[in-house]
Design a protein around this motif. Structure first.
Motif, PDB file in Angstrom:
ATOM      1  N   GLU A 671      61.000  79.728  27.872  1.00 55.01           N
ATOM      2  CA  GLU A 671      60.413  80.462  26.754  1.00 55.01           C
ATOM      3  C   GLU A 671      59.376  79.604  26.035  1.00 55.01           C
ATOM      4  OE1 GLU A 671      60.805  83.450  26.206  1.00 55.01           O
ATOM      5  OE2 GLU A 671      62.600  84.013  27.305  1.00 55.01           O
ATOM      6  N   VAL A 730      54.088  88.659  23.428  1.00 51.83           N
ATOM      7  CA  VAL A 730      55.082  89.694  23.120  1.00 51.83           C
ATOM      8  C   VAL A 730      56.326  89.487  23.964  1.00 51.83           C
ATOM      9  CG1 VAL A 730      55.572  92.157  23.295  1.00 51.83           C
ATOM     10  CG2 VAL A 730      53.405  91.395  22.329  1.00 51.83           C
ATOM     11  N   LEU A 731      56.106  89.210  25.268  1.00 51.29           N
ATOM     12  CA  LEU A 731      57.245  88.975  26.163  1.00 51.29           C
ATOM     13  C   LEU A 731      58.023  87.744  25.732  1.00 51.29           C
ATOM     14  CD1 LEU A 731      58.630  89.949  28.767  1.00 51.29           C
ATOM     15  CD2 LEU A 731      57.175  88.374  30.021  1.00 51.29           C
ATOM     16  N   SER A 732      57.310  86.682  25.347  1.00 48.19           N
ATOM     17  CA  SER A 732      57.982  85.452  24.914  1.00 48.19           C
ATOM     18  C   SER A 732      58.792  85.690  23.651  1.00 48.19           C
ATOM     19  CB  SER A 732      56.933  84.360  24.682  1.00 48.19           C
ATOM     20  OG  SER A 732      57.535  83.210  24.161  1.00 48.19           O
ATOM     21  N   SER A 734      60.056  88.491  22.617  1.00 48.34           N
ATOM     22  CA  SER A 734      61.223  89.333  22.874  1.00 48.34           C
ATOM     23  C   SER A 734      62.374  88.529  23.452  1.00 48.34           C
ATOM     24  CB  SER A 734      60.838  90.472  23.830  1.00 48.34           C
ATOM     25  OG  SER A 734      60.550  89.962  25.117  1.00 48.34           O
ATOM     26  N   GLN A 785      59.773  98.954  20.307  1.00 43.89           N
ATOM     27  CA  GLN A 785      58.859  98.508  21.370  1.00 43.89           C
ATOM     28  C   GLN A 785      59.173  99.209  22.686  1.00 43.89           C
ATOM     29  OE1 GLN A 785      57.863  94.255  21.819  1.00 43.89           O
ATOM     30  NE2 GLN A 785      59.126  93.883  19.993  1.00 43.89           N
ATOM     31  N   ASN A 789      56.417 101.653  24.422  1.00 45.90           N
ATOM     32  CA  ASN A 789      55.900 101.276  25.742  1.00 45.90           C
ATOM     33  C   ASN A 789      56.114 102.390  26.758  1.00 45.90           C
ATOM     34  OD1 ASN A 789      54.606  98.710  25.911  1.00 45.90           O
ATOM     35  ND2 ASN A 789      56.523  97.743  25.368  1.00 45.90           N
ATOM     36  N   ILE A 839      56.866  90.764  35.502  1.00 44.62           N
ATOM     37  CA  ILE A 839      55.701  90.431  34.691  1.00 44.62           C
ATOM     38  C   ILE A 839      54.454  90.392  35.567  1.00 44.62           C
ATOM     39  CG2 ILE A 839      56.104  87.937  34.926  1.00 44.62           C
ATOM     40  CD1 ILE A 839      54.976  87.630  32.106  1.00 44.62           C
ATOM     41  N   VAL A 854      52.558  93.770  31.468  1.00 43.12           N
ATOM     42  CA  VAL A 854      53.573  93.069  30.681  1.00 43.12           C
ATOM     43  C   VAL A 854      54.521  94.050  29.999  1.00 43.12           C
ATOM     44  CG1 VAL A 854      53.922  91.477  28.747  1.00 43.12           C
ATOM     45  CG2 VAL A 854      52.061  91.091  30.326  1.00 43.12           C
ATOM     46  N   THR A 858      58.548  93.586  29.287  1.00 41.78           N
ATOM     47  CA  THR A 858      59.098  93.465  27.935  1.00 41.78           C
ATOM     48  C   THR A 858      60.226  94.464  27.729  1.00 41.78           C
ATOM     49  OG1 THR A 858      56.915  92.780  27.141  1.00 41.78           O
ATOM     50  CG2 THR A 858      58.501  93.526  25.492  1.00 41.78           C
ATOM     51  N   ARG A 861      63.342  93.117  29.450  1.00 43.96           N
ATOM     52  CA  ARG A 861      63.959  91.981  28.755  1.00 43.96           C
ATOM     53  C   ARG A 861      64.714  92.449  27.517  1.00 43.96           C
ATOM     54  NH1 ARG A 861      61.194  86.237  28.371  1.00 43.96           N
ATOM     55  NH2 ARG A 861      61.724  86.494  30.556  1.00 43.96           N
ATOM     56  N   ILE A 862      64.120  93.386  26.755  1.00 42.07           N
ATOM     57  CA  ILE A 862      64.777  93.855  25.526  1.00 42.07           C
ATOM     58  C   ILE A 862      66.063  94.605  25.864  1.00 42.07           C
ATOM     59  CG2 ILE A 862      64.537  95.453  23.588  1.00 42.07           C
ATOM     60  CD1 ILE A 862      61.587  94.686  23.466  1.00 42.07           C
TER      61      ILE A 862
END
Length: 890
Positions: A671, A730-732, A734, A785, A789, A839, A854, A858, A861-862
């Motif tokens: 991360e 944003v991915l980081s 999350s 999010q 998305n 990703i 991405v 995301t 991951r969430i």
């Protein structure tokens, strides 16, 4: 004015004045029709000719065409006919002699050309003037004048006619030059547009073959009729992969180029040794050792270099010139440099993609391991643990089957399998068991205790070769439990695969953690057995009972430990013998016994080193009604097995804690790397944008359309890079952000997401079908999010429809909610569904649909962070459904 006066007026106009007027009129026009009119009408009037015609030689120089006539009578039409230039006529004769012909007396024409009378059915003229016209020393045509009576041509008239023919040729030459310039301008405009498109392609396209196709098209426009193509190095030969269409006309030559050109041909050897572009003037196919290439006059070869090594070649052959012009060399160099840039960027893109895949695989592995660790903490069934590990591995490395075997009586027994092996005989062999030495993939990791990776399966080394020929690659890893090989964890893939460092890290970490989990499961099994035995003993009979009298002398009753201790029931043991219960405790001095006589209950674990046993002993005081201690009652239980199990559990827990700590540290490191890399990339991208803007401003006073267009391409690329960086951040975030769990109304999140999507796709009609959604436990901002998305993707990929149709609904099960988002868009190939949530993974070209790749990563991951799963279903051009689950209880 009377007719006689008009004639007199015309007679006073001199031939030089007429020539001046005609010359000025011709200089003012470039239209062929006007040129013919301006030439014929005045000349007929000036020399009182009966009729006139203008003949022109066609582009092949083999045929004469009648371009214009004036004053011809109907019977003369057959006299002036188009025809080949090799006929014997006055016009062709004047062109061959390159001199004007004057036929002044009647009969001279037919006497000179006897065939003419027969060809024209006897129709002739009294006299004639034939004035040839030439263009750059090449025959252009002729001006022909006919007279109805014999006449002599004065020297002044001849100069007038010949000068007028020359002026007509000059005007026609100017028209042809203008046509050539217009054609070249049009060709250059097309070539310029192609070059701009090629430049944009080089700046955005990562597929070298597509860039090469654009290069072929561009050079084909710039050098009409040329041959050019892109060659790759394969099997020590240059093999043609992309080429111009003209090569289809020479199929044998094309086949030889596709089959491969040797590296040691003179032009290839020169390009390889110098690593510079090579231009060959006066091409000689025999000298250059390229059979079938004798149609070219000049050839050029551009070596394409990656990491200092020539990886490909680009060749151009011109058929209509024997020497390279500096301008043409510069064009070929520019295209070659652009191709080289594309090759380097493609290689860099492949490296970045590989690194991205490794990072994604590592992230997936960490998430999978975290989930696996949570599921395995209370599990005491080793085979169930193996099956869960197999499921995790196949989700990360698909298109294969996972098998786990253990060696029993020199036979490999299949204990767990996830996925089909796609071969009935191989499945039968696995089910029946494989002899110890029959499978190379099982024996090698068993003996070496190291993983074994096969990237191109060598079927002949394996005794099962006939049954495993469909296996493209395999990985076999020993499962170590308490330092010994318990079994072999194998993954069989049905395609060739290069095992990357990320693949190996995933497999080895899974199997290592599986070994720890199996050790703990076995310890739990032993503990459960021990607890069961203790419960049975407590429920039925004491293991060893003893009591003391008032003087502290022990008397032993019956119990299962008597034989181990070498005692007999009823035997009295003096106080000095109490050491048998502990060599290390304070019982040796009678302190525990004294404490018990004082009314204190005592407890201790006592180890018998010589006998290898551990007694768990209690001393309980027995009191009379007055509260005085009359005796001490004791019980001892053999706790040796339980202590060993406890020690195993403690060791397994320590190992698990260490592994979890390492996984958390690796995740934090990943991360931090993503976050730091994204921030570090912002500054150079901002510089690129800033300097591009400054350059555009500087060109306001001195515009350069080509440079401005290139700078716009740079700005677009920088904006896309900025979007990618934002997506990475944003991915980081999350991944690093902690969950703030609360009760969340998903219907409210969908309403907000609809509003955001309407702003994003202004004016595009969308038909929404939104069902009532549940309230769930989760982080409101993160789940917002997810919904935004998914709804944005649904509208984006259906935006080419006249109207987007988006449906959102939920389904309930006993343990979780499943939320679905369906659209009527382009959909995707279900074979690539696994790639959607990775990703930077895209199934459509950026020119078709904008995006960074991405958003869905995301979302995944969430959702995983909330304890759920994501999945998608679709068929190409039939819409798509994206779904995710959320547990009812966290």
């Amino acid at each position: 004015m009377s007719e006689s006066s008009a004639v007199g007026s015309r007679a006073h106009i001199s031939l030089s004045e007429r020539l001046q007027a005609i010359t000025e009129a011709l200089a003012a026009t470039a239209v062929p029709h006007d040129i013919f009119k301006i030439t014929l009408s005045p000349i007929l009037e000036a020399v009182e000719a009966l009729s006139g015609a203008i003949f022109l030689v066609d582009a092949t120089s083999n045929h004469l065409e009648i371009a214009a006539t004036e004053g011809h009578r109907s019977e003369e039409a057959i006299l002036w006919q188009a025809g080949p230039t090799d006929r014997y006529t006055p016009v062709t004769d004047a062109l061959r002699q390159r001199a004007p012909l004057y036929f002044e007396r009647a009969g001279v024409l037919t006497d000179t050309y006897p065939a003419l009378k027969a060809q024209t059915d006897g129709v002739t003229v009294a006299s004639m003037a034939v004035l040839p016209m030439f263009l750059d020393d090449r025959p252009l045509g002729a001006l022909v004048l006919n007279f109805n009576e014999a006449r002599s041509f004065a020297m002044q008239e001849k100069r007038f006619l010949e000068t007028l023919a020359t002026q007509c040729a000059v005007a026609l030459r100017r028209r042809r030059i203008l046509d050539t310039l217009e054609r070249r301008a049009e060709e250059r405009a097309v070539a310029l547009e192609a070059f701009v498109d090629f430049t944009e392609t080089v700046g955005t396209e990562s597929d070298v073959l597509r860039v090469a196709q654009h290069a072929v098209h561009l050079l084909g426009l710039r050098f009409p009729g040329c041959s050019n193509g892109y060659y790759i190095l394969e099997d020590n030969l240059w093999k043609l992969r992309v080429h111009t269409d003209d090569l289809y006309a020479t199929p044998d030559f094309l086949d030889s180029l596709r089959a491969g050109v040797p590296l040691d041909t003179p032009i290839s050897a020169a390009a390889l040794s110098s690593k510079e572009v090579v231009f060959v003037d006066g091409w000689d196919a025999e000298r250059e050792q390229v059979e079938g290439a004798d149609m070219y006059g000049t050839v050029a070869l551009y070596p394409l270099i990656e990491d200092g090594v020539v990886r490909a070649m680009y060749a151009l052959g011109l058929k209509n010139q024997t020497h390279w012009l500096d301008r043409d060399k510069a064009i070929f160099r520019a295209v070659g440099q652009s191709l080289n840039l594309a090759l380097e960027r493609a290689a860099q893109g492949q490296r970045l993609a590989a690194q991205s895949l490794e990072l994604e695989a590592r992230s997936n592995a960490l998430e999978g391991f975290a989930q696996l660790s949570r599921e395995l903490t209370t599990q005491d069934n080793p085979l169930l643990l193996v099956r869960k590990a197999q499921e995790v591995v196949r989700s990360l490395i698909p298109n294969g089957a996972a098998v786990y075997s253990e060696l029993q009586d020199d036979v490999w027994r299949l204990r767990s399998q996830d996925g089909e092996v796609h071969h009935s005989e191989l499945q039968q062999v696995l089910d029946a068991g494989i002899s110890k030495q029959a499978s190379h993939g099982l024996v090698l990791p068993y003996l070496t205790r190291q993983p074994c990776y096969e990237e191109a399966q060598d079927h002949d080394v394996d005794a099962l070769h006939e049954r495993v020929r469909h296996i493209g690659a395999s990985a076999s890893l020993p499962l170590l439990v308490d330092g010994e090989v318990r079994g072999i964890f194998a993954l069989l893939l049905f395609e060739r695969r290069r095992w990357s460092a990320a693949d190996k890290a995933v497999l080895e970490t899974v199997v290592r953690n599986l070994g720890i989990a199996v050790e703990r499961a076995l310890a739990l099994q032993a503990l459960n057995r021990s607890q069961h035995y203790l419960k049975v003993a407590a429920d039925h009979a004491p293991i060893l009972l003893f009591a003391t009298d008032a003087q502290g002398v022990f008397t032993l009753s019956e119990g299962s430990l008597l034989k181990k201790l070498g005692l007999e029931p009823g035997q009295a043991v003096g106080r000095s013998a109490t050491e048998m219960f502990s060599h290390e405790s304070d019982l040796r001095d009678g302190h525990r016994l004294q404490r018990a006589f004082r009314g204190e209950e005592t407890h201790d674990l006592t180890r018998f080193d010589s006998k290898g046993m551990v007694l768990e002993t209690w001393f309980v005081p027995a009191k009379n009604k007055a509260g005085d201690v009359t005796e001490v009652v004791g019980i001892s239980i053999d706790a040796t097995e339980r202590l060993r199990v406890q020690q195993q559990i403690e060791r397994a827990n320590r190992d698990l804690q260490r592994s979890n700590t390492e996984l958390q540290a690796a995740n934090q490191e990943l991360e931090a790397f993503t976050y730091s890399a994204s921030h570090d990339l912002r500054t150079p991208v901002r510089h690129v944008m800033g300097f591009a803007e400054l350059a555009l401003v500087a060109m306001v006073d001195a515009p350069n359309p080509k440079a401005q267009q290139h700078l716009e391409v740079v700005k677009k690329a920088a904006l896309r890079m900025t979007a990618l960086i934002d997506g990475m951040l944003v991915l980081s975030r999350s991944g690093r952000q902690n969950l703030k769990t609360e009760l969340v109304d998903l219907s409210a999140l969908v309403t907000q997401a609809q509003a955001d999507v309407r702003q994003e796709f202004l004016g595009h009609p969308v038909m929404w079908d939104i069902a009532v959604l549940p309230q769930v436990q989760g982080d409101r901002n993160m789940l917002q999010q997810v919904m935004t998305n998914l709804l944005s993707n649904a509208v984006k990929y259906s935006a080419r429809r006249a109207q987007s149709e988006v449906r959102v609904w939920g389904e309930e099960s006993a343990a979780e909610w499943t939320i679905h988002v369906r659209d009527n868009g382009v959909g995707f190939d279900a074979e690539y569904a696994q790639k959607l949530f990775g990703i930077f993974q895209r199934l459509h070209h950026e020119r078709e649909f904008q995006g960074t790749g991405v958003g869905l990563a995301t979302v995944r991951r969430i959702v995983l962070k909330h304890g759920g799963q994501v999945f998608a279903q679709s068929h190409a051009h039939a819409g798509a459904t994206f779904s995710f689950t959320l547990p009812k209880e966290r």
